[in-house]
Design a protein around this motif. Structure first.
Motif, mmCIF file in Angstrom:
data_model
loop_
_atom_site.group_PDB
_atom_site.id
_atom_site.type_symbol
_atom_site.label_atom_id
_atom_site.label_comp_id
_atom_site.label_asym_id
_atom_site.label_seq_id
_atom_site.Cartn_x
_atom_site.Cartn_y
_atom_site.Cartn_z
ATOM 1 N N GLU A 119 0.828 -1.265 -0.079
ATOM 2 C CA GLU A 119 0.050 -0.060 -0.157
ATOM 3 C C GLU A 119 0.675 1.314 -0.072
ATOM 4 O O GLU A 119 0.275 2.343 -0.330
ATOM 5 C CB GLU A 119 -1.038 0.126 1.268
ATOM 6 N N GLU A 120 2.156 1.169 0.469
ATOM 7 C CA GLU A 120 2.938 2.425 0.275
ATOM 8 C C GLU A 120 3.017 2.994 -1.075
ATOM 9 O O GLU A 120 3.195 4.018 -1.233
ATOM 10 C CB GLU A 120 4.245 1.865 0.875
ATOM 11 N N PHE A 121 3.001 2.196 -2.102
ATOM 12 C CA PHE A 121 2.895 2.706 -3.350
ATOM 13 C C PHE A 121 1.628 2.907 -3.839
ATOM 14 O O PHE A 121 0.921 2.347 -3.986
ATOM 15 C CB PHE A 121 3.859 1.567 -4.349
ATOM 16 N N ILE A 148 14.477 -2.790 -10.257
ATOM 17 C CA ILE A 148 13.851 -2.996 -9.158
ATOM 18 C C ILE A 148 14.361 -4.324 -8.472
ATOM 19 O O ILE A 148 14.598 -5.325 -9.135
ATOM 20 C CB ILE A 148 12.389 -3.048 -9.217
ATOM 21 N N ARG A 149 13.977 -4.338 -7.371
ATOM 22 C CA ARG A 149 14.326 -5.600 -6.441
ATOM 23 C C ARG A 149 13.079 -6.110 -5.987
ATOM 24 O O ARG A 149 12.144 -5.354 -5.367
ATOM 25 C CB ARG A 149 15.238 -5.633 -5.281
ATOM 26 N N PHE A 150 12.701 -7.304 -6.271
ATOM 27 C CA PHE A 150 11.298 -7.760 -5.980
ATOM 28 C C PHE A 150 11.339 -9.494 -5.415
ATOM 29 O O PHE A 150 12.406 -10.028 -5.562
ATOM 30 C CB PHE A 150 10.417 -7.827 -7.058
ATOM 31 N N SER A 151 10.440 -9.854 -4.753
ATOM 32 C CA SER A 151 10.485 -11.083 -4.260
ATOM 33 C C SER A 151 9.517 -12.097 -5.201
ATOM 34 O O SER A 151 8.660 -11.730 -5.860
ATOM 35 C CB SER A 151 9.732 -11.080 -2.845
ATOM 36 N N LEU A 166 6.140 -7.188 -4.534
ATOM 37 C CA LEU A 166 6.619 -5.899 -3.782
ATOM 38 C C LEU A 166 6.101 -5.546 -2.389
ATOM 39 O O LEU A 166 6.021 -4.659 -2.026
ATOM 40 C CB LEU A 166 6.248 -4.615 -4.623
ATOM 41 N N MET A 167 5.650 -6.867 -1.707
ATOM 42 C CA MET A 167 4.949 -6.701 -0.192
ATOM 43 C C MET A 167 6.090 -6.473 0.777
ATOM 44 O O MET A 167 5.918 -5.515 1.593
ATOM 45 C CB MET A 167 4.209 -7.734 -0.122
ATOM 46 N N PRO A 168 7.340 -7.224 0.666
ATOM 47 C CA PRO A 168 8.288 -6.922 1.574
ATOM 48 C C PRO A 168 8.896 -5.453 1.639
ATOM 49 O O PRO A 168 8.966 -4.709 0.606
ATOM 50 C CB PRO A 168 9.256 -7.749 1.163
ATOM 51 N N ASP A 169 9.313 -5.075 2.728
ATOM 52 C CA ASP A 169 9.868 -3.588 2.781
ATOM 53 C C ASP A 169 10.986 -3.373 1.985
ATOM 54 O O ASP A 169 11.219 -2.236 1.582
ATOM 55 C CB ASP A 169 9.855 -3.288 4.149
ATOM 56 N N HIS A 170 11.953 -4.633 2.001
ATOM 57 C CA HIS A 170 13.272 -4.192 1.302
ATOM 58 C C HIS A 170 13.252 -4.489 -0.236
ATOM 59 O O HIS A 170 14.095 -5.002 -0.921
ATOM 60 C CB HIS A 170 14.179 -5.324 1.905
ATOM 61 N N THR A 171 11.986 -4.342 -0.777
ATOM 62 C CA THR A 171 11.915 -4.430 -2.246
ATOM 63 C C THR A 171 11.265 -2.897 -2.855
ATOM 64 O O THR A 171 10.845 -2.166 -2.147
ATOM 65 C CB THR A 171 10.891 -5.379 -2.655
ATOM 66 N N GLY A 172 11.580 -2.961 -4.347
ATOM 67 C CA GLY A 172 11.451 -1.627 -4.526
ATOM 68 C C GLY A 172 12.459 -1.136 -5.644
ATOM 69 O O GLY A 172 13.204 -2.011 -6.264
ATOM 70 N N SER A 173 12.780 0.127 -5.896
ATOM 71 C CA SER A 173 13.741 0.542 -6.447
ATOM 72 C C SER A 173 15.043 0.462 -5.998
ATOM 73 O O SER A 173 15.417 0.633 -4.888
ATOM 74 C CB SER A 173 13.550 2.090 -7.059
ATOM 75 N N ARG A 189 13.899 -3.762 11.933
ATOM 76 C CA ARG A 189 14.208 -4.123 13.256
ATOM 77 C C ARG A 189 13.010 -3.604 14.064
ATOM 78 O O ARG A 189 12.533 -4.352 15.139
ATOM 79 C CB ARG A 189 15.616 -3.484 13.754
ATOM 80 N N ASN A 190 12.556 -2.390 13.682
ATOM 81 C CA ASN A 190 11.342 -2.017 14.427
ATOM 82 C C ASN A 190 10.208 -2.947 14.409
ATOM 83 O O ASN A 190 9.302 -3.192 15.195
ATOM 84 C CB ASN A 190 10.776 -0.803 14.111
ATOM 85 N N ALA A 191 9.958 -3.557 13.150
ATOM 86 C CA ALA A 191 8.812 -4.481 12.873
ATOM 87 C C ALA A 191 9.204 -5.765 13.591
ATOM 88 O O ALA A 191 7.919 -6.297 14.160
ATOM 89 C CB ALA A 191 8.754 -4.677 11.502
ATOM 90 N N LYS A 192 10.241 -6.232 13.836
ATOM 91 C CA LYS A 192 10.731 -7.472 14.626
ATOM 92 C C LYS A 192 10.396 -7.125 15.974
ATOM 93 O O LYS A 192 9.940 -7.833 16.908
ATOM 94 C CB LYS A 192 12.002 -7.864 14.385
ATOM 95 N N LYS A 193 10.730 -5.835 16.516
ATOM 96 C CA LYS A 193 10.397 -5.388 18.095
ATOM 97 C C LYS A 193 8.988 -5.518 18.115
ATOM 98 O O LYS A 193 8.656 -6.111 19.239
ATOM 99 C CB LYS A 193 11.185 -4.295 18.007
ATOM 100 N N ARG A 194 8.221 -4.773 17.405
ATOM 101 C CA ARG A 194 6.736 -4.743 17.490
ATOM 102 C C ARG A 194 6.132 -6.233 17.579
ATOM 103 O O ARG A 194 5.301 -6.431 18.363
ATOM 104 C CB ARG A 194 6.006 -4.032 16.384
ATOM 105 N N GLU A 195 6.649 -7.086 16.726
ATOM 106 C CA GLU A 195 6.251 -8.517 16.593
ATOM 107 C C GLU A 195 6.357 -9.219 17.971
ATOM 108 O O GLU A 195 5.498 -9.975 18.488
ATOM 109 C CB GLU A 195 6.798 -9.203 15.463
ATOM 110 N N SER A 196 7.434 -9.168 18.650
ATOM 111 C CA SER A 196 7.967 -9.554 19.642
ATOM 112 C C SER A 196 7.341 -9.203 21.142
ATOM 113 O O SER A 196 6.739 -9.992 21.781
ATOM 114 C CB SER A 196 9.440 -9.283 19.817
ATOM 115 N N GLU A 197 6.938 -7.916 21.015
ATOM 116 C CA GLU A 197 6.336 -7.226 22.077
ATOM 117 C C GLU A 197 4.994 -7.834 21.893
ATOM 118 O O GLU A 197 4.255 -8.035 23.106
ATOM 119 C CB GLU A 197 6.474 -5.723 21.880
ATOM 120 N N GLY A 198 4.238 -7.849 20.742
ATOM 121 C CA GLY A 198 2.847 -8.584 20.506
ATOM 122 C C GLY A 198 2.776 -9.780 21.017
ATOM 123 O O GLY A 198 1.637 -10.351 21.795
ATOM 124 N N GLU A 199 3.826 -10.723 21.000
ATOM 125 C CA GLU A 199 3.754 -12.170 21.379
ATOM 126 C C GLU A 199 3.878 -12.200 22.817
ATOM 127 O O GLU A 199 3.179 -13.036 23.259
ATOM 128 C CB GLU A 199 4.959 -12.775 20.595
#
Length: 233
Positions: A119-121, A148-151, A166-173, A189-199
């Motif tokens: 959705e960012e794009f 571009i880099r894509f999955s 192009l869903m992963p954050d590390h894909t795009g131009s 790192r922030n995404a992983k931290k939020r996931e860990s805190e959620g668990e």
């Protein structure tokens, strides 16, 4: 880029007796016929080859109506074997609101449909040119000609067609990603931290609701905290 690998193979090339005068040339032709086709035996598309050794003296004649003979050889093969979740790179050749079309390594086509673009794009027309522009980063733009880099989602081996994402954050131009690699790493790192805190929150709530025993709760919370410390370090 993922999906590329060098494979060492010991092969036997079977030749017609009429090719016995110039075995080397016949073998080169046989190997060239494998180029840019998918081989189930090699589990990939053959892009290039390099013969290490060729043993004419140990060629064996096969019994049958036409006595073909087999020549053993050792060869290095460059293979293209994209698998799901691998990261590939390619050039955008066509772009519309419904999809992005890409060419990978100059021969394989790929398509990224609207549902696989994060959705960012946002699709829009900029300077009379259709583009996908990031809402978060103004300079992160995908247009015709962009590398571009894509999955990888899947790969059609028969027509060498790739379905990408192009869903992963590390894909795009690629140009933008390489300039802002630190920003992407920080986001991951922030995404992983939020996931860990959620668990961790879920574990505590399950314990309150009686879904976990005190021993299970202590062990799982301890494990979750340990993972969090490792990620932050």
């Amino acid at each position: 880029m993922d999906g590329l690998k060098v494979s060492k193979a010991n092969l036997t090339v079977y030749l017609h007796p009429s090719k016995s005068r110039d075995v080397s040339e016949a073998i080169f032709r046989e190997l060239s016929s494998l180029l840019f086709t998918f081989s189930e035996a090699l589990d990939g598309v053959v892009l290039a080859y390099d013969i290490n050794s060729l043993d004419n003296k140990n060629a064996k004649i096969l019994s049958g109506v036409i006595p073909y003979f087999g020549v053993p050889l050792s060869v290095d093969l460059l293979l293209f074997s994209p698998k799901p979740h691998m990261l590939l790179e390619g050039k955008v050749v066509k772009l519309s609101q419904e999809s992005i079309h890409v060419v990978v390594l100059g021969f394989s086509s790929a398509i990224i449909t609207e549902k696989d673009i994060r959705e960012e794009f946002v699709y829009k027309t900029k300077h009379e040119q259709d583009v996908y522009a990031s809402k978060s980063h103004k300079r992160h733009v995908i247009k015709v000609g962009t590398m571009i880099r894509f999955s990888v989602k899947s790969f059609d081996e028969e027509i060498l067609h790739i379905y990408g994402s192009l869903m992963p954050d590390h894909t795009g131009s690629i140009h933008w990603l390489e300039k802002h690699s630190d920003l992407i790493s920080h986001t991951d790192r922030n995404a992983k931290k939020r996931e860990s805190e959620g668990e961790l929150t879920t574990l505590k709530q399950d314990a309150i609701d009686g879904k976990l025993s005190p021993l299970d709760t202590a062990q799982k919370i301890k494990k979750s905290k340990k993972q969090k410390i490792q990620e932050e370090s």
